[in-house]
Design an enzyme around this catalytic site. Structure first.
Site, PDB file in Angstrom:
ATOM      1  N   ASP A 142      -7.354  -1.622   4.175  1.00 57.82           N
ATOM      2  CA  ASP A 142      -6.495  -2.714   3.623  1.00 57.82           C
ATOM      3  C   ASP A 142      -6.162  -4.602   4.338  1.00 57.82           C
ATOM      4  O   ASP A 142      -5.959  -5.556   3.823  1.00 57.82           O
ATOM      5  CB  ASP A 142      -4.823  -1.785   3.778  1.00 57.82           C
ATOM      6  CG  ASP A 142      -4.390  -1.220   3.630  1.00 57.82           C
ATOM      7  OD1 ASP A 142      -4.724  -1.062   2.102  1.00 57.82           O
ATOM      8  OD2 ASP A 142      -4.091  -0.390   3.959  1.00 57.82           O
ATOM      9  N   ASP A 176       0.366  -1.239   0.088  1.00 57.42           N
ATOM     10  CA  ASP A 176      -0.349  -0.270   0.225  1.00 57.42           C
ATOM     11  C   ASP A 176       0.320   1.141   0.131  1.00 57.42           C
ATOM     12  O   ASP A 176       2.022   1.291   0.252  1.00 57.42           O
ATOM     13  CB  ASP A 176      -0.768   0.247   1.123  1.00 57.42           C
ATOM     14  CG  ASP A 176      -2.036   1.148   1.418  1.00 57.42           C
ATOM     15  OD1 ASP A 176      -2.260   1.740   0.551  1.00 57.42           O
ATOM     16  OD2 ASP A 176      -2.050   1.852   2.142  1.00 57.42           O
ATOM     17  N   ASP A 216      -1.522  -0.914   5.770  1.00 54.90           N
ATOM     18  CA  ASP A 216      -2.633  -0.258   7.621  1.00 54.90           C
ATOM     19  C   ASP A 216      -3.371   0.141   7.788  1.00 54.90           C
ATOM     20  O   ASP A 216      -3.415   0.317   8.928  1.00 54.90           O
ATOM     21  CB  ASP A 216      -1.349   0.858   7.676  1.00 54.90           C
ATOM     22  CG  ASP A 216      -1.713   2.171   6.882  1.00 54.90           C
ATOM     23  OD1 ASP A 216      -1.943   1.902   6.111  1.00 54.90           O
ATOM     24  OD2 ASP A 216      -1.786   3.090   7.377  1.00 54.90           O
TER      25      ASP A 216
END
Length: 617
Positions: free
Chosen positions: A516, A320, A512
């Site tokens: 996600d 990410d 995080d």
């Protein structure tokens, strides 16, 4: 060294001294037998009791049973034929030496995890009737003001409302450098307050706080066994009865044919001693345990040795962007000023934004925190969807977007930089613009380089951000593969495609946020940011980085690779030496001392090799 280890070491020393002393005593017959039984029982009584307990509970086939049968058999031979009991005492003595090394090694590797357990707070201080009262952290509700004195652990996550200090975060993050905190700083439980008194407004219940979640992860980690550990467990269950049966065949079949019972029973006893699978049964779990301890010392929590094994095989890392590679909070990236100095411009805009709660306003105030001056700020007006207007020292300032500039007639111009552009007009004339952007973390560049260095073949960035922002971050990091403007479901779809590609190997996802969590759960290994990451992400992940440093990803892979390399070394070495010595013992080439090396010596070498995981990489 704990009390039990000291006691066992003392038993070993006493038995060794007595055995050496008995070599100088001229005595025969039953007197010699009883004298040698003294060191034998001193050093081996617990093994005899374990063997008896195993037989009673129908779980006889373990190393204690094998040692008991082998040594009692050697004593029987000495009693009725040779008159020598040295080998029986020596086998038990050296076996206990190996057990002591094993115990010491486990304590050594456990220390890293037990140090982490010290983050558990014993109490929380709250102010009641003008006095500080210590209460159970479980009783503290969200929103309560707690007081943390110098030297105390922060018991519950929260935000500082009064005071400033320095925190020791080493137990949580593995980072030795203390962290400075002040009013407004978010703090997590488990950190140690080093100096000033802090008043903290709690933001979580105790059971949901960082320290509680970490301890839960650590306590459950050992229950998840790797494939290698499961293999060794199954191997030992089949192997031990098999070698006992083989020893019985070796003892009696040739004896009945040749009539030489003493020789073949002796060889069968050697066979039993050599066959003990101690090196495998002990060193493999110990190696994984040491790997988990080493990772925790580096601020990386791995939820089980099975994940450590998968982590060592990672070939593709999908990441990410926001909060993983970037800081996840806006900062002033640049100031492009027409006439006035950038510092003066930030000074004025901070005053204009003083009363706004918009995230951009917070960023501008943070860029120039020194507002305690003689500036006169009047007529502050927040213009919905446009920006803020204020009079600062008699000058009319407009701070906002392009629409605001058009409204006041200021001739603004676009900026070539990516990010959120904040335009500023002074007395109706365009003055400057400020670029606010999500900045890269300090170690993001090194993190990408180190992933390639540890054998990761492919790195992909997935983000919900705009394409131009994603392209800028990917370009700065040297990433050639990225996908932007993705919803959580689309991230899962992209990960599914990567998982299905033949050349991807094992795939790790690093994230995080709450969005996600589905991708973390779907990847072969999910890696979450633990300090600022969401609870959902941490819960879904298999590995948690306690200080949000992406550089720790490669460190975790490195530790996992080293752990698995040592596991394989121990398996090949132990099995190889065992089968070689079993063959030599069966044909009469090996003696009892050779058998001791094949059992205890191999175990000690395997244990010492396992401890290499704890050494700095």
């Amino acid at each position: 060294m704990n009390k039990k280890q000291k006691k066992n070491l003392m038993r070993i020393i006493i038995a060794a001294v007595l055995m050496i002393a008995l070599n100088f005593v001229q005595v025969e017959g039953w007197a010699k037998f009883f004298l040698y039984m003294v060191p034998y029982l001193i050093v081996g009584y617990d093994i005899l009791l374990k063997a008896a307990h195993g037989i009673k509970n129908l779980r006889a086939f373990d190393e204690s049973f094998l040692m008991t049968v082998a040594t009692l058999g050697a004593i029987a031979l000495g009693l009725y034929r040779t008159g020598d009991y040295t080998e029986a005492v020596a086998v038990m003595l050296f076996y206990q030496v190996g057990e002591w090394f094993q115990s010491y090694a486990i304590d050594k590797s456990r220390k890293n995890i037990s140090d982490l357990m010290d983050i558990r707070p014993d109490f929380a201080n709250i102010e009641s009737a003008g006095k500080i009262e210590q209460v159970d952290p479980d009783e503290v509700e969200i929103g309560t003001i707690i007081i943390v004195q110098p030297g105390e652990k922060i018991p519950i996550d929260g935000v500082i409302v009064e005071g400033n200090s320095t925190l020791d975060t080493a137990a949580l993050t593995g980072e030795s450098l203390p962290r400075n905190v002040q009013i407004g700083s978010e703090v997590i439980s488990g950190c140690v307050n080093l100096n000033g008194v802090l008043k903290i407004k709690t933001t979580k219940d105790f059971e949901e706080s960082t320290a509680s979640k970490i301890l839960d992860l650590v306590e459950n980690a050992s229950s998840r066994k790797s494939k290698s550990e499961n293999f060794i467990t199954k191997f030992a269950r089949i192997y031990t009865p098999a070698v006992v049966t083989a020893a019985l065949v070796l003892a009696f079949v040739p004896s009945l044919i040749t009539g030489d019972f003493e020789t073949w029973i002796y060889r069968a006893l050697l066979f039993l001693i050599i066959s003990c699978p101690c090196a495998l049964v002990i060193s493999i779990p110990l190696t994984f345990f040491a790997g988990l301890g080493r990772a925790s010392r580096e601020g990386v929590l791995v939820k089980g040795s099975n994940y450590l094994e998968t982590l060592s095989q990672i070939k593709t890392v999908v990441m990410d962007k926001t909060g993983t590679l970037t800081r996840g909070i806006f900062d002033v990236d640049a100031v492009h000023s027409e006439e006035i100095k950038p510092e003066q411009l930030l000074h004025w805009t901070a005053h204009v934004e003083r009363y706004s709660t918009h995230p951009i306003a917070t960023t501008l105030k943070k860029a120039y925190p020194h507002e305690d001056d003689d500036c006169k700020v009047e007529q502050v007006e927040e213009l919905a969807g446009l920006g803020v207007k204020a009079v600062v020292n008699g000058k009319i300032l407009h701070v906002g977007n392009e629409k605001l500039m058009d409204k006041v007639g200021a001739a603004w111009h676009p900026c070539h930089r990516d990010g959120t552009i904040i335009h500023v007009a002074i007395d109706g004339k365009y003055a400057a613009h400020v670029i606010v952007a999500d900045m890269l973390k300090p170690n993001s560049h090194k993190a990408i380089e180190s992933l390639i260095a540890v054998g990761v073949k492919r790195i992909v960035m997935l983000t919900g951000d705009l394409k131009k922002v994603a392209a800028r971050i990917a370009g700065e990091l040297g990433l050639t593969e990225f996908h932007s403007e993705l919803l959580p479901a689309q991230k899962v779809e992209h990960l599914e495609k990567i998982l299905q590609e033949k050349n991807s190997g094992k795939v790790a996802f690093v994230g995080d946020g709450i969005n996600d969590a589905p991708v973390l759960a779907r990847a072969d290994i999910g890696i979450a940011m633990g300090a600022m990451g969401s609870d959902a992400a941490i819960e879904a992940a298999d590995v948690v980085l306690m200080d949000d440093d992406p550089l720790k990803i490669s460190k975790a892979i490195q530790i996992a690779k080293k752990t698995l390399a040592i596991v394989k070394e121990n398996i090949y070495f132990a099995i190889g030496v065992k089968f070689l010595c079993l063959g030599l013992g069966a044909v009469g080439i090996a003696n009892m001392w050779f058998a001791i090396f094949a059992d205890v010596g191999v175990m000690i070498l395997a244990v010492l090799n396992a401890l290499r995981v704890l050494l700095k990489i």
